[in-house]
Design a protein around this motif. Structure first.
Motif, PDB file in Angstrom:
ATOM      1  N   LYS A 142      -4.588 -16.170   0.410  1.00  0.00           N
ATOM      2  CA  LYS A 142      -4.826 -15.020   1.279  1.00  0.00           C
ATOM      3  C   LYS A 142      -3.737 -14.000   0.961  1.00  0.00           C
ATOM      4  O   LYS A 142      -2.553 -14.329   0.947  1.00  0.00           O
ATOM      5  CB  LYS A 142      -4.761 -15.421   2.729  1.00  0.00           C
ATOM      6  N   THR A 143      -4.140 -12.784   0.691  1.00  0.00           N
ATOM      7  CA  THR A 143      -3.190 -11.745   0.284  1.00  0.00           C
ATOM      8  C   THR A 143      -3.231 -10.597   1.278  1.00  0.00           C
ATOM      9  O   THR A 143      -4.298 -10.068   1.579  1.00  0.00           O
ATOM     10  CB  THR A 143      -3.555 -11.219  -1.120  1.00  0.00           C
ATOM     11  N   PHE A 144      -2.067 -10.228   1.755  1.00  0.00           N
ATOM     12  CA  PHE A 144      -1.919  -9.054   2.602  1.00  0.00           C
ATOM     13  C   PHE A 144      -1.170  -8.007   1.799  1.00  0.00           C
ATOM     14  O   PHE A 144      -0.149  -8.312   1.192  1.00  0.00           O
ATOM     15  CB  PHE A 144      -1.123  -9.381   3.869  1.00  0.00           C
ATOM     16  N   SER A 145      -1.663  -6.800   1.771  1.00  0.00           N
ATOM     17  CA  SER A 145      -0.964  -5.736   1.038  1.00  0.00           C
ATOM     18  C   SER A 145      -1.249  -4.400   1.699  1.00  0.00           C
ATOM     19  O   SER A 145      -2.275  -4.215   2.344  1.00  0.00           O
ATOM     20  CB  SER A 145      -1.416  -5.714  -0.423  1.00  0.00           C
ATOM     21  N   GLY A 146      -0.343  -3.493   1.505  1.00  0.00           N
ATOM     22  CA  GLY A 146      -0.476  -2.171   2.116  1.00  0.00           C
ATOM     23  C   GLY A 146      -1.349  -1.241   1.302  1.00  0.00           C
ATOM     24  O   GLY A 146      -1.868  -1.592   0.234  1.00  0.00           O
ATOM     25  N   ALA A 147      -1.495  -0.040   1.776  1.00  0.00           N
ATOM     26  CA  ALA A 147      -2.328   0.957   1.107  1.00  0.00           C
ATOM     27  C   ALA A 147      -1.758   1.294  -0.266  1.00  0.00           C
ATOM     28  O   ALA A 147      -0.566   1.503  -0.431  1.00  0.00           O
ATOM     29  CB  ALA A 147      -2.403   2.217   1.958  1.00  0.00           C
ATOM     30  N   GLY A 148      -2.606   1.310  -1.268  1.00  0.00           N
ATOM     31  CA  GLY A 148      -2.192   1.667  -2.615  1.00  0.00           C
ATOM     32  C   GLY A 148      -1.510   0.555  -3.374  1.00  0.00           C
ATOM     33  O   GLY A 148      -0.960   0.789  -4.443  1.00  0.00           O
ATOM     34  N   SER A 149      -1.533  -0.671  -2.886  1.00  0.00           N
ATOM     35  CA  SER A 149      -0.798  -1.758  -3.534  1.00  0.00           C
ATOM     36  C   SER A 149      -1.423  -2.201  -4.845  1.00  0.00           C
ATOM     37  O   SER A 149      -0.713  -2.576  -5.767  1.00  0.00           O
ATOM     38  CB  SER A 149      -0.703  -2.959  -2.600  1.00  0.00           C
ATOM     39  N   PHE A 150      -2.739  -2.193  -4.948  1.00  0.00           N
ATOM     40  CA  PHE A 150      -3.402  -2.700  -6.142  1.00  0.00           C
ATOM     41  C   PHE A 150      -3.925  -1.589  -7.051  1.00  0.00           C
ATOM     42  O   PHE A 150      -4.772  -1.834  -7.901  1.00  0.00           O
ATOM     43  CB  PHE A 150      -4.548  -3.637  -5.752  1.00  0.00           C
ATOM     44  N   SER A 183      -1.447   9.535  -8.372  1.00  0.00           N
ATOM     45  CA  SER A 183      -0.707  10.229  -7.323  1.00  0.00           C
ATOM     46  C   SER A 183      -1.165   9.649  -5.990  1.00  0.00           C
ATOM     47  O   SER A 183      -2.282   9.904  -5.544  1.00  0.00           O
ATOM     48  CB  SER A 183      -0.976  11.730  -7.362  1.00  0.00           C
ATOM     49  N   ILE A 184      -0.320   8.851  -5.385  1.00  0.00           N
ATOM     50  CA  ILE A 184      -0.657   8.172  -4.141  1.00  0.00           C
ATOM     51  C   ILE A 184       0.199   8.758  -3.021  1.00  0.00           C
ATOM     52  O   ILE A 184       1.416   8.834  -3.142  1.00  0.00           O
ATOM     53  CB  ILE A 184      -0.387   6.652  -4.241  1.00  0.00           C
ATOM     54  N   TYR A 185      -0.445   9.160  -1.943  1.00  0.00           N
ATOM     55  CA  TYR A 185       0.271   9.698  -0.782  1.00  0.00           C
ATOM     56  C   TYR A 185      -0.141   8.888   0.441  1.00  0.00           C
ATOM     57  O   TYR A 185      -1.237   9.058   0.966  1.00  0.00           O
ATOM     58  CB  TYR A 185      -0.059  11.182  -0.579  1.00  0.00           C
ATOM     59  N   ASN A 186       0.721   8.011   0.857  1.00  0.00           N
ATOM     60  CA  ASN A 186       0.480   7.190   2.038  1.00  0.00           C
ATOM     61  C   ASN A 186       1.429   7.653   3.133  1.00  0.00           C
ATOM     62  O   ASN A 186       2.583   7.259   3.170  1.00  0.00           O
ATOM     63  CB  ASN A 186       0.708   5.710   1.732  1.00  0.00           C
ATOM     64  N   GLN A 187       0.941   8.470   4.014  1.00  0.00           N
ATOM     65  CA  GLN A 187       1.809   9.031   5.045  1.00  0.00           C
ATOM     66  C   GLN A 187       2.236   7.967   6.049  1.00  0.00           C
ATOM     67  O   GLN A 187       3.414   7.728   6.220  1.00  0.00           O
ATOM     68  CB  GLN A 187       1.091  10.186   5.749  1.00  0.00           C
ATOM     69  N   GLN A 188       1.295   7.328   6.699  1.00  0.00           N
ATOM     70  CA  GLN A 188       1.611   6.283   7.668  1.00  0.00           C
ATOM     71  C   GLN A 188       0.721   5.084   7.364  1.00  0.00           C
ATOM     72  O   GLN A 188      -0.416   5.007   7.832  1.00  0.00           O
ATOM     73  CB  GLN A 188       1.381   6.770   9.090  1.00  0.00           C
ATOM     74  N   SER A 189       1.250   4.152   6.601  1.00  0.00           N
ATOM     75  CA  SER A 189       0.486   2.982   6.200  1.00  0.00           C
ATOM     76  C   SER A 189       1.013   1.758   6.943  1.00  0.00           C
ATOM     77  O   SER A 189       2.218   1.551   7.034  1.00  0.00           O
ATOM     78  CB  SER A 189       0.615   2.763   4.688  1.00  0.00           C
ATOM     79  N   SER A 190       0.120   0.966   7.469  1.00  0.00           N
ATOM     80  CA  SER A 190       0.514  -0.299   8.094  1.00  0.00           C
ATOM     81  C   SER A 190      -0.513  -1.356   7.710  1.00  0.00           C
ATOM     82  O   SER A 190      -1.703  -1.077   7.571  1.00  0.00           O
ATOM     83  CB  SER A 190       0.603  -0.169   9.610  1.00  0.00           C
TER      84      SER A 190
END
Length: 73
Positions: free
Chosen positions: A34-42, A49-56
């Motif tokens: 089971k893998t948990f990862s944030g926005a833009g991880s993979f 160009s990745i813009y993650n303002q508020q990622s949870s």
């Protein structure tokens, strides 16, 4: 079909690897993860160009047991 096997040197085998010498009908290693990862991880590629303002990432798993790998063929 029987075979004559000479010297075999095994340096290392990973945790989900299989090393077998001789006759075999079926080798089928099974694993689950089971893998948990944030926005833009993979994301992969050139010039991203990745813009993650508020990622949870929600890692709360209340069910306790997921799909079992027992008797999977």
């Amino acid at each position: 079909m029987p075979a004559i096997v000479g010297v075999a040197q095994v340096v290392s085998i990973g945790s989900s690897g299989v090393f077998h010498i001789g006759d075999v009908y079926k080798i089928m290693p099974v694993s689950s993860a089971k893998t948990f990862s944030g926005a833009g991880s993979f994301n992969t590629g050139d010039g991203l160009s990745i813009y993650n303002q508020q990622s949870s990432t929600n890692v709360n798993d209340s069910d306790g047991i997921d799909q079992a790998i027992l008797l999977n063929a």
